[in-house]
Design an enzyme around this catalytic site. Structure first.
Site, PDB file in Angstrom:
ATOM      1  N   VAL A  13      34.653  43.607  40.091  1.00 33.79           N
ATOM      2  CA  VAL A  13      35.831  43.514  39.218  1.00 33.79           C
ATOM      3  C   VAL A  13      35.425  43.156  37.784  1.00 33.79           C
ATOM      4  CG1 VAL A  13      38.029  42.322  38.851  1.00 33.79           C
ATOM      5  CG2 VAL A  13      37.291  42.873  41.180  1.00 33.79           C
ATOM      6  N   LYS A 196      47.672  39.343  50.698  1.00 33.18           N
ATOM      7  CA  LYS A 196      48.365  40.156  49.688  1.00 33.18           C
ATOM      8  C   LYS A 196      49.872  40.148  49.927  1.00 33.18           C
ATOM      9  CE  LYS A 196      44.346  43.122  49.136  1.00 33.18           C
ATOM     10  NZ  LYS A 196      43.659  44.323  49.632  1.00 33.18           N
TER      11      LYS A 196
HETATM   12  N1  LIG Z   1      36.051  44.562  44.795  1.00 29.60           N
HETATM   13  C1  LIG Z   1      37.309  44.979  44.692  1.00 29.60           C
HETATM   14  O1  LIG Z   1      37.581  46.183  44.673  1.00 29.60           O
HETATM   15  C2  LIG Z   1      38.412  43.966  44.586  1.00 29.60           C
HETATM   16  C3  LIG Z   1      39.729  44.419  44.472  1.00 29.60           C
HETATM   17  C4  LIG Z   1      40.761  43.508  44.312  1.00 29.60           C
HETATM   18  C5  LIG Z   1      40.465  42.142  44.283  1.00 29.60           C
HETATM   19  N2  LIG Z   1      39.184  41.722  44.434  1.00 29.60           N
HETATM   20  C6  LIG Z   1      38.921  40.279  44.397  1.00 29.60           C
HETATM   21  O2  LIG Z   1      38.281  39.986  43.158  1.00 29.60           O
HETATM   22  C7  LIG Z   1      37.354  38.919  43.323  1.00 29.60           C
HETATM   23  C8  LIG Z   1      35.971  39.397  42.876  1.00 29.60           C
HETATM   24  O3  LIG Z   1      35.575  40.456  43.729  1.00 29.60           O
HETATM   25  P1  LIG Z   1      34.250  41.301  43.445  1.00 29.60           P
HETATM   26  O4  LIG Z   1      34.289  42.416  44.420  1.00 29.60           O
HETATM   27  O5  LIG Z   1      34.128  41.583  41.989  1.00 29.60           O
HETATM   28  O6  LIG Z   1      33.131  40.254  43.893  1.00 29.60           O
HETATM   29  P2  LIG Z   1      31.537  40.417  43.772  1.00 29.60           P
HETATM   30  O7  LIG Z   1      31.175  41.803  43.399  1.00 29.60           O
HETATM   31  O8  LIG Z   1      30.973  39.817  45.008  1.00 29.60           O
HETATM   32  O9  LIG Z   1      31.155  39.483  42.526  1.00 29.60           O
HETATM   33  C9  LIG Z   1      31.415  38.112  42.552  1.00 29.60           C
HETATM   34  C10 LIG Z   1      30.944  37.501  41.252  1.00 29.60           C
HETATM   35  O10 LIG Z   1      31.389  36.137  41.228  1.00 29.60           O
HETATM   36  C11 LIG Z   1      30.311  35.350  40.707  1.00 29.60           C
HETATM   37  N3  LIG Z   1      30.499  33.948  41.109  1.00 29.60           N
HETATM   38  C12 LIG Z   1      30.601  33.438  42.368  1.00 29.60           C
HETATM   39  N4  LIG Z   1      30.811  32.105  42.304  1.00 29.60           N
HETATM   40  C13 LIG Z   1      30.843  31.791  40.979  1.00 29.60           C
HETATM   41  C14 LIG Z   1      31.035  30.578  40.256  1.00 29.60           C
HETATM   42  N5  LIG Z   1      31.238  29.429  40.881  1.00 29.60           N
HETATM   43  N6  LIG Z   1      31.022  30.633  38.903  1.00 29.60           N
HETATM   44  C15 LIG Z   1      30.812  31.790  38.247  1.00 29.60           C
HETATM   45  N7  LIG Z   1      30.639  32.987  38.885  1.00 29.60           N
HETATM   46  C16 LIG Z   1      30.654  32.981  40.224  1.00 29.60           C
HETATM   47  C17 LIG Z   1      29.072  36.001  41.258  1.00 29.60           C
HETATM   48  O11 LIG Z   1      27.999  35.561  40.478  1.00 29.60           O
HETATM   49  P3  LIG Z   1      26.503  36.136  40.634  1.00 29.60           P
HETATM   50  O12 LIG Z   1      26.561  37.488  39.949  1.00 29.60           O
HETATM   51  O13 LIG Z   1      25.674  35.152  39.910  1.00 29.60           O
HETATM   52  O14 LIG Z   1      26.243  36.236  42.122  1.00 29.60           O
HETATM   53  C18 LIG Z   1      29.434  37.486  41.070  1.00 29.60           C
HETATM   54  O15 LIG Z   1      29.116  37.911  39.765  1.00 29.60           O
HETATM   55  C19 LIG Z   1      37.415  38.544  44.818  1.00 29.60           C
HETATM   56  O16 LIG Z   1      38.309  37.481  44.954  1.00 29.60           O
HETATM   57  C20 LIG Z   1      37.989  39.779  45.487  1.00 29.60           C
HETATM   58  O17 LIG Z   1      38.703  39.460  46.658  1.00 29.60           O
HETATM   59  C21 LIG Z   1      38.147  42.605  44.566  1.00 29.60           C
END
Ligand SMILES: NC(=O)c1ccc[n+]([C@@H]2O[C@H](COP(=O)([O-])OP(=O)(O)OC[C@H]3O[C@@H](n4cnc5c(N)ncnc54)[C@H](OP(=O)(O)O)[C@@H]3O)[C@@H](O)[C@H]2O)c1
Length: 392
Positions: A13, A196
């Site tokens: 995201v 959701k």
């Molecule tokens: N993926 C989708 O299509 C999608 C759609 C709708 C909603 N979401 C929601 O959006 C959120 C993010 O999803 P994502 O898919 O982008 O996750 P992701 O690809 O796993 O990335 C997570 C990011 O969060 C960072 N992070 C974790 N803990 C942290 C902290 N304490 N402080 C700062 N950064 C931190 C990680 O850091 P590092 O890079 O250092 O590991 C990583 O960059 C989730 O809640 C998910 O449910 C995702």
């Protein structure tokens, strides 16, 4: 002056939002000043100076007025959102699990701080559902919501129906394609769409429902036999979220596999797409569809929140309508298909009316009318018995 944004998380995201802002080349409503991430060892696609590992670099920067929380750990996410709101910043979050589980606290925090929390990306991905519920339907009355809210399970169900693949194969395919979580429980056991649905219920009905009270049965034990039974009846299986007002100010909310007929709008919703059908007093039925996940679609939904905040295009009405948590009203009958591989478990469900009962080579199949409360009471044992249930 350009709005300055502090971004937490640079995964799917966060990178999507960054890329969109970069493509807009200064014409977007803001720019990302600082990105806070967690893993110091991870290689990054941007210069190191753009990143920090200290959240205070963002919170205490007076020029940063907006915070985007796009991290994957719900407890960390809550801490970030809480601190951002208390520091008087506008916060945008995509974390449906955290938002749904901490909704009462978050509403309290918004009231106490006067800051604003927006979360368009948290349900339906790129579908502008919260904005529509807030604005377009503001003077209408929502009577019901139905939705396919989980792209990975819709992808799996589509491939099982269209290509005759088995569940383990489609699960592996969904994981390879990046649609499913590496721990698929959230998707296949229907927890993700339950979070959701809680957020949609709040926005549509002004009611708070605890996520654990949403009745859910997933698709973990679906087999080719179930898909074949649906096809014999010209139906397709979809994992459907449903919410509607119920007596005594309660809400009826459930996520259940459903065998939908060709006239149902979800019959033709394929692959990783999400769909949300809204039934209102004046407009009757309307259906919104779109990509429920992915970097650019969800990054764009976050951008739309930033835009809405800057234009003051959100209504405080729903926030003020918040009340104490309500209950899930499950005294309601539905017709279900139940296939169970264990003949010894037949006593698990008591039907009001049996329409068909068939012994199978392994186990049995029943089609009949049953109360949602009876299904909820047996939900755990249905899972243990490797049963598959779908409404008809
Ligand atoms: N993926 C989708 O299509 C999608 C759609 C709708 C909603 N979401 C929601 O959006 C959120 C993010 O999803 P994502 O898919 O982008 O996750 P992701 O690809 O796993 O990335 C997570 C990011 O969060 C960072 N992070 C974790 N803990 C942290 C902290 N304490 N402080 C700062 N950064 C931190 C990680 O850091 P590092 O890079 O250092 O590991 C990583 O960059 C989730 O809640 C998910 O449910 C995702």
């Amino acid at each position: 002056m350009t709005t300055q944004i502090g971004l937490f998380g640079f995964g799917v995201v966060g990178q999507g939002l960054y890329e969109i802002l970069a493509q807009k080349n200064g014409t977007a409503p803001g720019r990302i000043t600082r990105i806070c991430v967690r893993d110091r060892a991870k290689p990054r696609s941007l210069p190191p100076g753009k990143f920090t590992f200290n959240p205070e670099d963002i919170f205490s920067d007076p020029d940063i007025s907006h915070i985007v929380e796009a991290t994957d750990r719900p407890d960390d996410a809550f801490g970030i959102v809480r601190r951002g709101l208390l520091m008087g910043k506008t916060v945008v979050s995509a974390n449906k699990k955290m938002l749904a589980e901490r909704l009462p606290e978050l509403l309290h925090l918004q009231r106490a701080s006067g800051s604003r929390l927006l979360y368009e990306a948290s349900a339906g991905g790129s579908i502008p559902i919260f904005r529509n519920l807030e604005q377009f339907y503001r003077h209408d009355q929502v009577r019901g919501i139905r939705g396919v809210l989980n792209g990975s399970t819709n992808f799996m169900l589509s491939r099982m129906t269209d290509e005759g693949l088995a569940f383990p194969e489609v699960l592996a395919l969904a994981q390879q394609s990046g649609f499913a979580e590496s721990d698929p429980t959230l998707d296949v056991d229907a927890h993700d769409p339950a979070y959701k649905l809680v957020l949609l219920i709040y926005q549509a009905f002004g009611k708070i429902l605890a996520p654990e009270s949403v009745l859910r049965l997933g698709i973990r034990h679906i087999s080719a036999e179930d898909v074949g039974f649906a096809a014999q009846h010209s139906r397709k299986i979809r994992l459907l979220a449903t919410a509607e007002p119920a007596p005594e100010g309660k809400i009826r909310a459930h996520i259940l596999p459903a065998m939908v007929p060709p006239r149902d709008p979800f019959f033709n919703l394929h692959d990783e797409y999400n769909g949300i059908q809204i039934q209102t007093f004046f407009t009757e039925n309307q259906m919104l569809t779109g990509k429920g996940a992915g970097s650019l679609p969800t990054g764009f939904a976050v951008l739309s929140d930033l835009n809405a905040s800057l234009r003051q295009e959100f209504a405080p009405v729903r926030l003020l309508a918040a009340t104490a948590p309500t209950q899930n009203h499950l005294q309601h009958e539905v017709v279900i298909y139940w296939r169970c591989p264990d003949p010894g478990r037949r006593g698990l469900l008591t039907f009001q009316e049996i329409l068909e009962e068939t012994p199978l080579e392994s186990g049995f199949r029943v089609v009949g009318r049953i109360g949602l409360d009876a299904l909820a009471a047996a939900a755990g044992e249905l899972g243990e018995s490797r049963s598959f249930v779908a409404t008809m």
